[in-house]
Design a protein around this motif. Structure first.
Motif, PDB file in Angstrom:
ATOM      1  N   UNK A 184       0.828  -1.196   0.000  1.00 30.84           N
ATOM      2  CA  UNK A 184       0.000   0.000   0.000  1.00 30.84           C
ATOM      3  C   UNK A 184       0.868   1.255   0.000  1.00 30.84           C
ATOM      4  N   UNK A 185       2.019   1.173   0.683  1.00 35.31           N
ATOM      5  CA  UNK A 185       2.938   2.300   0.692  1.00 35.31           C
ATOM      6  C   UNK A 185       3.495   2.606  -0.683  1.00 35.31           C
ATOM      7  N   UNK A 186       3.771   1.572  -1.466  1.00 36.97           N
ATOM      8  CA  UNK A 186       4.247   1.756  -2.836  1.00 36.97           C
ATOM      9  C   UNK A 186       3.217   2.524  -3.655  1.00 36.97           C
ATOM     10  N   UNK A 187       1.953   2.096  -3.557  1.00 30.94           N
ATOM     11  CA  UNK A 187       0.877   2.776  -4.287  1.00 30.94           C
ATOM     12  C   UNK A 187       0.740   4.222  -3.803  1.00 30.94           C
ATOM     13  N   UNK A 188       0.795   4.422  -2.501  1.00 29.77           N
ATOM     14  CA  UNK A 188       0.629   5.759  -1.928  1.00 29.77           C
ATOM     15  C   UNK A 188       1.725   6.713  -2.379  1.00 29.77           C
ATOM     16  N   UNK A 189       2.973   6.243  -2.348  1.00 32.89           N
ATOM     17  CA  UNK A 189       4.096   7.099  -2.743  1.00 32.89           C
ATOM     18  C   UNK A 189       3.987   7.480  -4.215  1.00 32.89           C
ATOM     19  N   UNK A 190       3.651   6.513  -5.076  1.00 31.90           N
ATOM     20  CA  UNK A 190       3.478   6.824  -6.501  1.00 31.90           C
ATOM     21  C   UNK A 190       2.379   7.863  -6.696  1.00 31.90           C
ATOM     22  N   UNK A 191       1.288   7.715  -5.965  1.00 30.67           N
ATOM     23  CA  UNK A 191       0.161   8.660  -6.081  1.00 30.67           C
ATOM     24  C   UNK A 191       0.553  10.055  -5.586  1.00 30.67           C
ATOM     25  N   UNK A 192       1.320  10.120  -4.513  1.00 31.37           N
ATOM     26  CA  UNK A 192       1.678  11.420  -3.928  1.00 31.37           C
ATOM     27  C   UNK A 192       2.568  12.259  -4.836  1.00 31.37           C
ATOM     28  N   UNK A 193       3.266  11.632  -5.777  1.00 32.12           N
ATOM     29  CA  UNK A 193       4.129  12.401  -6.675  1.00 32.12           C
ATOM     30  C   UNK A 193       3.332  13.353  -7.554  1.00 32.12           C
ATOM     31  N   UNK A 194       2.056  13.056  -7.784  1.00 31.91           N
ATOM     32  CA  UNK A 194       1.236  13.954  -8.610  1.00 31.91           C
ATOM     33  C   UNK A 194       1.054  15.296  -7.935  1.00 31.91           C
ATOM     34  N   UNK A 195       1.122  15.307  -6.603  1.00 36.30           N
ATOM     35  CA  UNK A 195       0.991  16.554  -5.853  1.00 36.30           C
ATOM     36  C   UNK A 195       2.348  17.199  -5.617  1.00 36.30           C
ATOM     37  N   UNK A 196       3.379  16.386  -5.495  1.00 34.59           N
ATOM     38  CA  UNK A 196       4.724  16.927  -5.265  1.00 34.59           C
ATOM     39  C   UNK A 196       5.191  17.798  -6.427  1.00 34.59           C
ATOM     40  N   UNK A 197       4.835  17.423  -7.664  1.00 35.01           N
ATOM     41  CA  UNK A 197       5.301  18.199  -8.813  1.00 35.01           C
ATOM     42  C   UNK A 197       4.554  19.527  -8.958  1.00 35.01           C
ATOM     43  N   UNK A 198       3.506  19.731  -8.174  1.00 38.99           N
ATOM     44  CA  UNK A 198       2.763  20.992  -8.247  1.00 38.99           C
ATOM     45  C   UNK A 198       3.449  22.112  -7.462  1.00 38.99           C
ATOM     46  N   UNK A 199       4.380  21.732  -6.593  1.00 39.59           N
ATOM     47  CA  UNK A 199       5.155  22.726  -5.845  1.00 39.59           C
ATOM     48  C   UNK A 199       6.474  22.952  -6.569  1.00 39.59           C
ATOM     49  N   UNK A 200       6.642  24.132  -7.130  1.00 40.41           N
ATOM     50  CA  UNK A 200       7.855  24.396  -7.909  1.00 40.41           C
ATOM     51  C   UNK A 200       9.121  24.270  -7.066  1.00 40.41           C
ATOM     52  N   UNK A 201       9.081  24.775  -5.836  1.00 40.78           N
ATOM     53  CA  UNK A 201      10.259  24.709  -4.981  1.00 40.78           C
ATOM     54  C   UNK A 201      10.635  23.264  -4.666  1.00 40.78           C
ATOM     55  N   UNK A 202       9.652  22.482  -4.264  1.00 38.11           N
ATOM     56  CA  UNK A 202       9.909  21.080  -3.938  1.00 38.11           C
ATOM     57  C   UNK A 202      10.356  20.316  -5.182  1.00 38.11           C
ATOM     58  N   UNK A 203       9.662  20.530  -6.274  1.00 41.37           N
ATOM     59  CA  UNK A 203       9.994  19.841  -7.528  1.00 41.37           C
ATOM     60  C   UNK A 203      11.419  20.148  -7.961  1.00 41.37           C
ATOM     61  N   UNK A 204      11.786  21.417  -7.990  1.00 44.12           N
ATOM     62  CA  UNK A 204      13.124  21.809  -8.448  1.00 44.12           C
ATOM     63  C   UNK A 204      14.211  21.279  -7.520  1.00 44.12           C
TER      64      UNK A 204
END
Length: 357
Positions: free
Chosen positions: A261-281
């Protein structure tokens, strides 16, 4: 072809997954110096809970995800031809085999030098045979991990990955002809802790083949997005439950379901991580240091732990928890800052050691 968004989501995962690997290897807060135990042998409830939830919980998604991504990228745009396979094998010999040999030989050399210097040898456990007393067969075993893990033990991952790459024609045929039923069978074996060979390991085989199957079917690892929120809702309480019961009888299946479940969760969370320019960069920049941090964090992590434990008594659980986070944070920060400097000053050497990364 991989879309720009999917490519970015995979890239920002690299560094956090390696951070997870470092914390897996930081689970034990005790060490041995010439037969004497130092550190925090009796963990206590607070430290047990913290390290179970981090090292044995959250961080445990790292290895399955790294194998899944490796399998996916290997079979992305793969063609069942001799030329395509030869090209893939040639590429992986540069990115996997050469660094594998380099770092294991380097680790063996460092240990041999430490054993020969009295001031350094006191920081060794004293349990291993001196390198100078080993014959050629024993040295090869330490370098390649023939009968166990390599001398640089984190490279068991690269060893198993190389074996799976060599088996890629079989993986391709099995995924094409058997597909989902085969993956379900492998999943069942993994959950039941049933496996018949030492190399490749069951988790390596399962998740590499999941990645291969996704690529062959023209899907991406992010096809799980549609169940990501549900998986995360279930994952969080299961993670806490697993942390409390870790190591108890009957916990293995719960532990592995939590990882899945953690594998699925981490993959899903990346869709939100890329929305933050600072975090993404920031994560994109750090992704280039990932392999170097992976390769060099041991034996550096163990050295830092032994030096710290020798000079600072761990008299409370709060101090131990502080060390649990500070030591790997120091190692990760040091190596992540060192890699770009080495790339500038010693570009060919760094490229060789890191497989061109």
């Amino acid at each position: 072809m991989l879309s720009n968004e999917a490519s970015l989501r995979l890239k920002i995962l690299r560094f956090p997954l390696i951070v997870g690997v470092v914390f897996i290897h930081n689970y034990d807060l005790s060490s041995t110096l010439h037969g004497s135990s130092i550190g925090f042998a009796h963990a206590g409830a607070l430290l047990d809970f913290v390290r179970n939830i981090v090292s044995q919980g959250i961080a445990r998604v790292s290895v399955p995800l790294l194998f899944l991504i490796s399998g996916y990228l290997f079979f992305l745009d793969f063609q069942p031809t001799i030329q395509s396979l030869a090209g893939k094998l040639k590429s992986r010999s540069r990115t996997l085999l050469i660094p594998f040999i380099f770092w294991n030989v380097a680790t063996l050399t460092v240990i041999a030098l430490a054993q020969s210097v009295p001031a350094a040898s006191k920081f060794l456990s004293g349990k291993t045979t001196p390198v100078s007393h080993l014959n050629g067969e024993a040295l090869l075993d330490l370098i390649f991990g023939i009968h166990g893990v390599p001398i640089s033990y984190q490279f068991w991952f690269i060893r198993d990955l190389m074996v799976l790459v060599l088996l890629s024609p079989l993986v391709y045929v099995l995924c094409r002809r058997l597909g989902a039923p085969l993956l379900l069978a492998l999943l069942g074996l993994w959950l039941a802790n049933i496996w018949w060979v030492a190399v490749p390991a069951s988790d390596a085989t399962l998740f590499f083949m999941i990645g291969a199957w996704l690529a062959i079917k023209g899907m991406t690892p992010f096809c799980v997005d549609r169940i990501g929120s549900l998986a995360t809702i279930v994952y969080i309480p299961l993670l806490l439950f697993d942390a409390v019961r870790f190591g108890s009888a009957g916990d293995l299946v719960v532990h592995k379901v939590s990882i899945l479940l953690g594998v699925v969760s981490v993959l899903w969370m990346t869709r939100y991580a890329i929305r933050s320019d600072d975090l993404k960069n920031h994560l994109v920049r750090l992704s280039g240091t990932s392999f170097f941090v992976f390769a060099a964090h041991e034996p550096l992590l163990t050295i830092c732990r032994k030096i710290s434990f020798k000079w600072v008594p761990l008299h409370s659980s709060y101090v131990a928890v502080g060390f649990y986070f500070l030591i790997p944070a120091f190692v990760i920060a040091l190596l992540a800052s060192l890699h770009p400097r080495m790339s500038v000053r010693f570009p060919r050497f760094t490229a060789l050691a890191c497989g061109g990364r």
